[in-house]
Scaffold this motif. Structure first.
Motif, PDB file in Angstrom:
ATOM      1  N   PRO A 147      26.352   0.817  -0.335  1.00  0.00           N
ATOM      2  CA  PRO A 147      27.744   1.098   0.398  1.00  0.00           C
ATOM      3  C   PRO A 147      28.819   1.189  -0.123  1.00  0.00           C
ATOM      4  O   PRO A 147      29.846   1.993   0.472  1.00  0.00           O
ATOM      5  CB  PRO A 147      27.801  -0.304   1.511  1.00  0.00           C
ATOM      6  N   ASP A 148      28.893   0.850  -1.543  1.00  0.00           N
ATOM      7  CA  ASP A 148      30.106   0.831  -2.193  1.00  0.00           C
ATOM      8  C   ASP A 148      30.034   2.286  -3.092  1.00  0.00           C
ATOM      9  O   ASP A 148      31.311   2.263  -3.663  1.00  0.00           O
ATOM     10  CB  ASP A 148      30.280  -0.268  -3.048  1.00  0.00           C
ATOM     11  N   ALA A 149      29.050   2.860  -3.176  1.00  0.00           N
ATOM     12  CA  ALA A 149      28.963   4.243  -4.067  1.00  0.00           C
ATOM     13  C   ALA A 149      29.992   5.174  -3.687  1.00  0.00           C
ATOM     14  O   ALA A 149      30.281   5.492  -2.487  1.00  0.00           O
ATOM     15  CB  ALA A 149      27.485   4.886  -3.883  1.00  0.00           C
ATOM     16  N   ARG A 150      30.779   5.545  -4.685  1.00  0.00           N
ATOM     17  CA  ARG A 150      31.750   6.908  -4.469  1.00  0.00           C
ATOM     18  C   ARG A 150      31.338   7.861  -5.515  1.00  0.00           C
ATOM     19  O   ARG A 150      31.242   7.907  -6.394  1.00  0.00           O
ATOM     20  CB  ARG A 150      33.246   6.194  -5.186  1.00  0.00           C
ATOM     21  N   ILE A 151      31.212   9.051  -4.547  1.00  0.00           N
ATOM     22  CA  ILE A 151      30.486  10.250  -5.348  1.00  0.00           C
ATOM     23  C   ILE A 151      31.551  11.087  -5.762  1.00  0.00           C
ATOM     24  O   ILE A 151      32.399  11.724  -4.973  1.00  0.00           O
ATOM     25  CB  ILE A 151      29.678  11.038  -4.411  1.00  0.00           C
ATOM     26  N   ASP A 152      31.777  11.063  -7.181  1.00  0.00           N
ATOM     27  CA  ASP A 152      32.892  11.905  -7.748  1.00  0.00           C
ATOM     28  C   ASP A 152      32.491  13.139  -8.410  1.00  0.00           C
ATOM     29  O   ASP A 152      33.177  14.088  -8.678  1.00  0.00           O
ATOM     30  CB  ASP A 152      33.568  11.015  -8.922  1.00  0.00           C
ATOM     31  N   ALA A 153      31.056  13.239  -8.544  1.00  0.00           N
ATOM     32  CA  ALA A 153      30.416  14.488  -8.704  1.00  0.00           C
ATOM     33  C   ALA A 153      29.207  14.709  -8.288  1.00  0.00           C
ATOM     34  O   ALA A 153      28.376  13.828  -8.090  1.00  0.00           O
ATOM     35  CB  ALA A 153      30.479  14.714 -10.341  1.00  0.00           C
ATOM     36  N   VAL A 154      28.757  15.973  -8.011  1.00  0.00           N
ATOM     37  CA  VAL A 154      27.593  16.301  -7.585  1.00  0.00           C
ATOM     38  C   VAL A 154      26.996  17.251  -8.442  1.00  0.00           C
ATOM     39  O   VAL A 154      27.421  18.504  -8.838  1.00  0.00           O
ATOM     40  CB  VAL A 154      27.378  16.899  -5.960  1.00  0.00           C
ATOM     41  N   GLY A 155      25.935  17.145  -9.003  1.00  0.00           N
ATOM     42  CA  GLY A 155      25.107  17.967  -9.836  1.00  0.00           C
ATOM     43  C   GLY A 155      23.807  18.382  -9.396  1.00  0.00           C
ATOM     44  O   GLY A 155      22.992  17.821  -8.866  1.00  0.00           O
ATOM     45  N   HIS A 156      23.681  19.932  -9.493  1.00  0.00           N
ATOM     46  CA  HIS A 156      22.754  20.904  -8.718  1.00  0.00           C
ATOM     47  C   HIS A 156      21.824  21.516  -9.930  1.00  0.00           C
ATOM     48  O   HIS A 156      22.305  21.942 -10.897  1.00  0.00           O
ATOM     49  CB  HIS A 156      23.393  21.733  -8.071  1.00  0.00           C
ATOM     50  N   ARG A 157      20.611  21.325  -9.739  1.00  0.00           N
ATOM     51  CA  ARG A 157      19.577  22.150 -10.480  1.00  0.00           C
ATOM     52  C   ARG A 157      19.656  23.460  -9.772  1.00  0.00           C
ATOM     53  O   ARG A 157      19.356  23.499  -8.522  1.00  0.00           O
ATOM     54  CB  ARG A 157      18.281  21.838 -10.381  1.00  0.00           C
ATOM     55  N   VAL A 158      20.156  24.552 -10.656  1.00  0.00           N
ATOM     56  CA  VAL A 158      19.862  25.980 -10.159  1.00  0.00           C
ATOM     57  C   VAL A 158      18.815  26.916 -11.109  1.00  0.00           C
ATOM     58  O   VAL A 158      19.372  26.637 -12.210  1.00  0.00           O
ATOM     59  CB  VAL A 158      21.381  26.529 -10.046  1.00  0.00           C
ATOM     60  N   GLU A 175      30.092  20.769   1.851  1.00  0.00           N
ATOM     61  CA  GLU A 175      30.423  20.267   3.278  1.00  0.00           C
ATOM     62  C   GLU A 175      30.529  18.845   3.237  1.00  0.00           C
ATOM     63  O   GLU A 175      31.484  18.102   3.735  1.00  0.00           O
ATOM     64  CB  GLU A 175      29.570  20.608   4.221  1.00  0.00           C
ATOM     65  N   ALA A 176      29.708  18.156   2.372  1.00  0.00           N
ATOM     66  CA  ALA A 176      29.665  16.724   2.625  1.00  0.00           C
ATOM     67  C   ALA A 176      30.835  16.070   1.673  1.00  0.00           C
ATOM     68  O   ALA A 176      31.050  15.045   2.040  1.00  0.00           O
ATOM     69  CB  ALA A 176      28.105  15.986   2.237  1.00  0.00           C
ATOM     70  N   PHE A 177      30.966  16.670   0.485  1.00  0.00           N
ATOM     71  CA  PHE A 177      31.807  15.884  -0.698  1.00  0.00           C
ATOM     72  C   PHE A 177      32.908  17.302  -0.884  1.00  0.00           C
ATOM     73  O   PHE A 177      32.730  17.842  -2.049  1.00  0.00           O
ATOM     74  CB  PHE A 177      31.162  15.492  -1.854  1.00  0.00           C
ATOM     75  N   PRO A 178      33.815  17.621  -0.048  1.00  0.00           N
ATOM     76  CA  PRO A 178      34.525  18.661  -0.405  1.00  0.00           C
ATOM     77  C   PRO A 178      35.713  18.489  -1.734  1.00  0.00           C
ATOM     78  O   PRO A 178      36.124  19.057  -2.164  1.00  0.00           O
ATOM     79  CB  PRO A 178      35.678  18.910   0.732  1.00  0.00           C
ATOM     80  N   ARG A 179      35.737  17.180  -1.893  1.00  0.00           N
ATOM     81  CA  ARG A 179      36.589  16.730  -2.982  1.00  0.00           C
ATOM     82  C   ARG A 179      35.944  16.466  -4.368  1.00  0.00           C
ATOM     83  O   ARG A 179      36.549  16.167  -5.247  1.00  0.00           O
ATOM     84  CB  ARG A 179      37.611  15.666  -2.693  1.00  0.00           C
ATOM     85  N   ALA A 180      34.729  16.388  -4.368  1.00  0.00           N
ATOM     86  CA  ALA A 180      33.732  16.129  -5.573  1.00  0.00           C
ATOM     87  C   ALA A 180      33.921  17.145  -6.185  1.00  0.00           C
ATOM     88  O   ALA A 180      33.653  18.369  -5.846  1.00  0.00           O
ATOM     89  CB  ALA A 180      32.530  15.423  -5.012  1.00  0.00           C
ATOM     90  N   THR A 181      33.667  16.992  -7.541  1.00  0.00           N
ATOM     91  CA  THR A 181      33.277  18.123  -8.608  1.00  0.00           C
ATOM     92  C   THR A 181      31.767  18.675  -8.112  1.00  0.00           C
ATOM     93  O   THR A 181      30.914  17.747  -8.643  1.00  0.00           O
ATOM     94  CB  THR A 181      33.442  17.619 -10.155  1.00  0.00           C
ATOM     95  N   GLN A 182      31.524  19.827  -8.137  1.00  0.00           N
ATOM     96  CA  GLN A 182      30.273  20.216  -7.903  1.00  0.00           C
ATOM     97  C   GLN A 182      29.952  20.991  -9.126  1.00  0.00           C
ATOM     98  O   GLN A 182      30.557  21.868  -9.783  1.00  0.00           O
ATOM     99  CB  GLN A 182      30.248  21.389  -6.797  1.00  0.00           C
ATOM    100  N   ALA A 221      25.706  16.103 -17.479  1.00  0.00           N
ATOM    101  CA  ALA A 221      26.568  17.088 -17.402  1.00  0.00           C
ATOM    102  C   ALA A 221      27.611  17.158 -16.438  1.00  0.00           C
ATOM    103  O   ALA A 221      28.820  17.142 -16.330  1.00  0.00           O
ATOM    104  CB  ALA A 221      25.808  18.637 -16.855  1.00  0.00           C
ATOM    105  N   ALA A 222      27.171  16.497 -15.073  1.00  0.00           N
ATOM    106  CA  ALA A 222      27.887  16.449 -13.919  1.00  0.00           C
ATOM    107  C   ALA A 222      29.242  15.356 -14.212  1.00  0.00           C
ATOM    108  O   ALA A 222      30.178  15.470 -13.711  1.00  0.00           O
ATOM    109  CB  ALA A 222      27.258  16.011 -12.639  1.00  0.00           C
ATOM    110  N   SER A 223      28.746  14.233 -14.814  1.00  0.00           N
ATOM    111  CA  SER A 223      29.510  13.022 -15.133  1.00  0.00           C
ATOM    112  C   SER A 223      30.588  13.666 -16.181  1.00  0.00           C
ATOM    113  O   SER A 223      31.715  13.298 -16.149  1.00  0.00           O
ATOM    114  CB  SER A 223      28.664  11.938 -15.763  1.00  0.00           C
ATOM    115  N   ALA A 268      38.335  16.613 -13.273  1.00  0.00           N
ATOM    116  CA  ALA A 268      37.998  17.626 -11.876  1.00  0.00           C
ATOM    117  C   ALA A 268      38.610  16.724 -10.606  1.00  0.00           C
ATOM    118  O   ALA A 268      39.663  16.275 -10.808  1.00  0.00           O
ATOM    119  CB  ALA A 268      36.618  17.700 -11.549  1.00  0.00           C
ATOM    120  N   ALA A 269      38.244  16.795  -9.798  1.00  0.00           N
ATOM    121  CA  ALA A 269      38.589  16.063  -8.289  1.00  0.00           C
ATOM    122  C   ALA A 269      38.399  14.847  -8.133  1.00  0.00           C
ATOM    123  O   ALA A 269      37.522  14.126  -8.790  1.00  0.00           O
ATOM    124  CB  ALA A 269      38.168  16.954  -7.134  1.00  0.00           C
TER     125      ALA A 269
END
Length: 399
Positions: free
Chosen positions: A81-92, A136-143, A384-386, A393-394
């Motif tokens: 519950p205390d997790a704060r998502i600052d970045a989302v890393g995607h495999r492309v 959409e889920a994390f508009p302020r996080a670094t993607q 990489a995302a971190s 970033a955001a």
């Protein structure tokens, strides 16, 4: 505390993991939503392997990747519950000619990724769907996009081209190679475990439902078994691997098959499944005594040996062979069959060490070192995302 979420969106699945956002991210949980579009199921495990959640899902928002992400996030919120998502890393899967490093995504970058859909039509759309769901889920996080092709973008021209008119090469018809996130991890891990071998000539065999091999010198890709698409090279669970282009012309001209039908044949009905007539799962084939299963295994291991010989020639010698991926890490009989035919190359394996899945499975007398190293693509993405999120970033959002 700041966290990183990693996403790996497939055609009917979504792998995800939660990491701490540090210079060396620490995994907290890993999960999978599979059978998206039919009967979706979610499984969430802690970093120590304990099952935190396992259930069939009625996905909110429909049976799609956005719904899968919502279900995954609901479980993460419950357990962390205390997790704060600052970045989302995607495999492309595909980065095309230009993307050779992780990329912070914005609208312009996303548009560029969409232009690459024709290069990976069965993979790229699902990767992009995962990105849009995360935006959409994390508009302020670094993607951040991490590309499977990036690791191979330094190939010499002879390993990067086809013998077609040069204009096609300039348009992007070239050998890209894939599974780069896995190879990136193995190169780094080998540098930690055996720096001398890392600095030499190595062949890494990423063997799983998708399978390929990569020849490296000093941790850099020199040649790959996969080429323009993720169809090339080794036979896979349901993919054909290398095939004479004349076969495709025959299927169009004589069988009247459309491009879509041929794509379905090559991607979903061939490989181990097509050869065995039984299953795409190596575990099932190894446990079967049917002729089809035996012949599928024989062809799979033969193609690995053949590719190994070709990659050794491209490297002008060989110091180490690394097995990784679901089959490479867990199927000792496959490793044995591959290595048994490679004495001429200086490979001798220890049967007991191989059966036990030890780190080093070659004998002391083997001129080529043979190792089994589990891969970790999610950690490569999280790093990489971190790093990019930490570069300014955001701000983040809670899971």
């Amino acid at each position: 505390m700041s966290h990183v979420l990693t996403l790996n969106a497939g055609s009917s699945s979504l792998k995800f993991a939660l990491f701490t956002a540090e210079a060396e991210p620490r995994a907290l949980a890993t999960g999978l939503v599979e059978r998206i579009g039919t009967t979706p199921q979610l499984k969430l495990k802690s970093a120590t392997g304990g099952v935190l959640a396992q259930a069939r899902l009625e996905l909110p928002g429909g049976r799609d990747h956005a719904g899968a992400l919502k279900a995954a996030l609901a479980q993460l919120r419950h357990h962390y519950p205390d997790a704060r998502i600052d970045a989302v890393g995607h495999r492309v899967v595909h980065g095309g000619r230009n993307f050779a490093a992780p990329l912070v995504l914005d609208d312009a970058a996303l548009m560029q990724l969409e232009t690459l859909v024709p290069f990976a039509p069965l993979h790229q759309p699902h990767n992009i769907a995962g990105v849009k769901a995360a935006l959409e889920a994390f508009p302020r996080a670094t993607q951040v996009a991490c590309f499977d092709t990036a690791f191979h973008r330094h190939h010499p021209f002879v390993n990067d081209t086809f013998a077609l008119p040069r204009g096609y090469y300039e348009k992007g018809v070239r050998r890209y190679g894939f599974h780069g996130l896995s190879y990136d991890y193995i190169a780094g891990r080998l540098k930690q475990l055996a720096p001398t071998l890392h600095d030499g000539r190595c062949i890494v065999a990423h063997l799983g439902n998708g399978a390929s091999m990569c020849g490296m010198v000093a941790g850099r890709s020199v040649a790959s078994s996969m080429g323009f698409s993720a169809l090339d090279g080794l036979p896979m669970g349901t993919r054909s691997g290398q095939i004479d282009p004349g076969v495709l012309l025959y299927l169009m001209d004589q069988e009247g098959m459309s491009p879509g039908a041929i794509a379905e044949l090559l991607y979903t009905k061939s490989g181990l499944l097509g050869l065995s007539g039984l299953s795409a799962d190596m575990r099932t084939l190894l446990g079967s005594d049917t002729p089809g299963a035996r012949e599928a295994i024989d062809y799979f291991t033969f193609r690995i040996r053949r590719e190994m010989g070709g990659l050794a020639a491209a490297l002008e010698g060989l110091d180490a062979v690394i097995f990784t991926g679901g089959i490479g890490e867990n199927a000792a009989p496959i490793r044995e069959k591959v290595c048994a035919g490679m004495h001429w190359l200086g490979i001798e394996i220890d049967a007991a060490a191989n059966a036990a899945g030890e780190l080093v499975i070659s004998t002391p007398l083997s001129r080529v070192h043979v190792m089994v190293i589990p891969t970790n693509e999610e950690l490569v993405i999280a790093r990489a995302a971190s790093a990019l999120a930490g570069s300014g970033a955001a701000s983040g959002a809670t899971a």
